[in-house]
Design an enzyme around this catalytic site. Structure first.
Site, mmCIF file in Angstrom:
data_model
loop_
_atom_site.group_PDB
_atom_site.id
_atom_site.type_symbol
_atom_site.label_atom_id
_atom_site.label_comp_id
_atom_site.label_asym_id
_atom_site.label_seq_id
_atom_site.Cartn_x
_atom_site.Cartn_y
_atom_site.Cartn_z
ATOM 1 N N SER A 246 0.838 -1.190 0.000
ATOM 2 C CA SER A 246 0.000 0.000 0.000
ATOM 3 C C SER A 246 0.874 1.241 0.000
ATOM 4 C CB SER A 246 -0.869 0.011 1.249
ATOM 5 O OG SER A 246 -0.016 0.088 2.371
ATOM 6 N N LYS A 247 0.272 2.275 -0.547
ATOM 7 C CA LYS A 247 0.949 3.564 -0.693
ATOM 8 C C LYS A 247 1.503 4.076 0.635
ATOM 9 C CE LYS A 247 -1.838 6.010 -3.360
ATOM 10 N NZ LYS A 247 -2.649 7.024 -3.943
#
Ligand code: GLU
Length: 474
Positions: A246-247
């Site tokens: 995830s970012k």
């Protein structure tokens, strides 16, 4: 035998995701291993998330990584168009065909009704899904309807995954999926199956997150009476804490890695180690070598961890393997060094290459060679010398004076002279050398001192020592 044809089908919703690069790599490798074709298809049917520049960025990312598609919107090919938004009529015609065959049906349930049904199901502790009202009582007016797939009410759907083996889903757990929206746009499920069939895709290789969509796709192939491709679901990339990448925990845009100065071949090598392994666990290998050795059997479905420390290590390795000429070219081409500074850069590369893990580090590592001035703090200098301000300025002045007449400005002569000074003054060698190093470079780590001074050049060294002395005596 059917020709091997693979594809990636990214949605153009922004800067390409590292997961797209990952899927592209495995699709490319499998196609090339089997002398097949690798196709880029743009799944742009979700107009709300459409980003104009995204397709170009996807194409550029593939080209940078050396994973060029054989057929794509840009290149064309025998199965075009390769943008789903240009294929709407095909989906509409085929959805109508399914309705005639009673494999799909119109549904006019409003969003409010669907929300209510969902709420009631949740209150009863059931998994929310469409209650099939319109399957039993077909709407009279077909305008503004969606088209849903009539999933068999009983039985199970099985398919073979090339990485995971046999996968089984109970049909009663599968929702009557929307195939065509009321605006005439297909959903992912319909568009993806139709295109994979018409584009003669032999192997659908995609991320694990699509695994639960596959039974719906299998049922769709059956409804059309089409032969199914083979499926392989790649393991999910994970953050260090094992959660889905995830970012928030890991940069996910391919552009980030390029801007940071990772080399395409290092990133490709790194991605190929995500779940896959080379015989004898060889860690460093080329794309060509991966193609030679590739089999699905060597993929471990347990989620591989995206470890940036390892990527840095690999990237550093690839940087050191490049010739100075080649590395200077990369620095220029990737925008880290101005074209006019290429020759100068090449001179300093042997001095910094060992410590460079990313192209972006060149500037800071080579700052004391490239810039005229360096930034030093007197407090820091005194701490390094471990002597008083006066003593430090005196010794640096003494060093400056003895270096000034040195004509043979080479590492050997410089070192000889500095060693002589150190013995004469009785200063601790480490402290003295570190003080000189810091004064002329503004950092505490550089290659060996003689080498550093030689590269910085006599005039600059003398000026920087003078500046340091001045700062200390102010
Ligand atoms: N559009 C989907 C994506 O963005 C494609 C999934 C697939 O490969 O079927 O990943």
């Amino acid at each position: 035998m059917q020709k091997v044809r693979t594809r990636i089908a990214p949605s153009p919703t922004g800067s390409p995701h590292i997961g797209t690069a990952y899927a592209a790599l495995f699709n490319y490798v499998f196609a090339k291993k089997n002398k097949g074709d690798f196709i880029l298809r743009i799944e742009d049917t979700d107009r709300t998330r459409f980003v104009e520049t995204s397709e170009k960025e996807i194409t550029e990312a593939l080209s940078w990584l050396g994973l060029e598609a054989d057929e794509s919107p840009e290149k064309g090919g025998k199965s075009g168009p390769y943008r789903q938004s240009e294929r709407l009529e095909i989906y509409q015609k085929l959805a109508a065909e399914l309705i005639t065959k009673d494999q799909a049906y119109y549904c006019d349930c409003s969003a409010e009704r669907l929300a209510k049904v969902r709420e009631e199901q949740q209150a009863r502790g059931e998994v929310p899904r469409y209650d099939r009202k319109c399957r039993e009582e077909p709407p009279k007016n077909k305008e503004n309807c969606v088209v849903r797939l009539a999933i068999p009410l009983n039985g199970e759907t099985t398919f073979f995954d090339e990485i995971r083996g046999e996968i089984k889903f109970q049909n009663k757990d599968i929702d009557d999926q929307v195939l065509l929206k009321s605006d005439g746009f297909p959903t992912y499920h319909l568009a993806s199956v139709v295109d994979d069939h018409l584009m003669e895709i032999s192997h659908v290789i995609r991320a694990e997150e699509w695994l639960s969509s596959t039974p719906k796709h299998v049922l769709l192939y059956d409804s059309f009476g089409w032969e199914k491709p083979k499926f392989a679901h790649l393991p999910l990339l994970r953050n260090l804490d094992k959660s889905k990448i995830s970012k928030r925990k890991n940069p996910v845009a391919v552009s980030f890695y390029r801007e940071q100065g990772y080399l395409a071949e290092a990133l490709v090598n790194f991605l190929s180690l995500m779940g896959w392994s080379m015989p004898e666990d060889k860690e460093i290998f080329t794309l060509k070598e991966m193609i030679e050795e590739f089999t699905f059997a060597r993929i471990d479905p347990a989620g591989p961890v995206f470890d940036l420390v390892k990527l840095d290590w690999l990237n550093g390795h690839y940087i050191r393997e490049l010739s100075d000429e080649n590395l200077a070219d990369r620095l220029v081409n990737e925008g880290f060094v101005e074209k006019t500074k290429k020759e100068e850069t090449k001179r300093y590369l042997p001095l910094v290459k060992e410590r460079m893990k990313k192209l972006s580090e060149f500037e800071s590592l080579a700052a004391y060679y490239l810039n005229d001035e360096v930034d030093i703090q007197t407090e820091e200098l005194i701490k390094i010398s471990d002597h008083s301000k006066e003593e430090t300025s005196e010794i640096l002045e003494k060093i400056r004076q003895s270096l000034a007449p040195l004509e043979d400005w080479t590492q050997e002569s410089i070192e000889e002279l500095l060693n002589k000074e150190q013995t004469e003054t009785g200063w601790d060698k480490t402290k003295l050398f570190q003080s000189i190093r810091y004064s002329v470079s503004g950092t505490k780590t550089t290659p060996p001192l003689g080498e550093t001074l030689e590269a910085i050049g006599k005039n600059r060294v003398l000026t920087r020592l003078e500046v340091a002395v001045k700062k200390l005596t102010q």
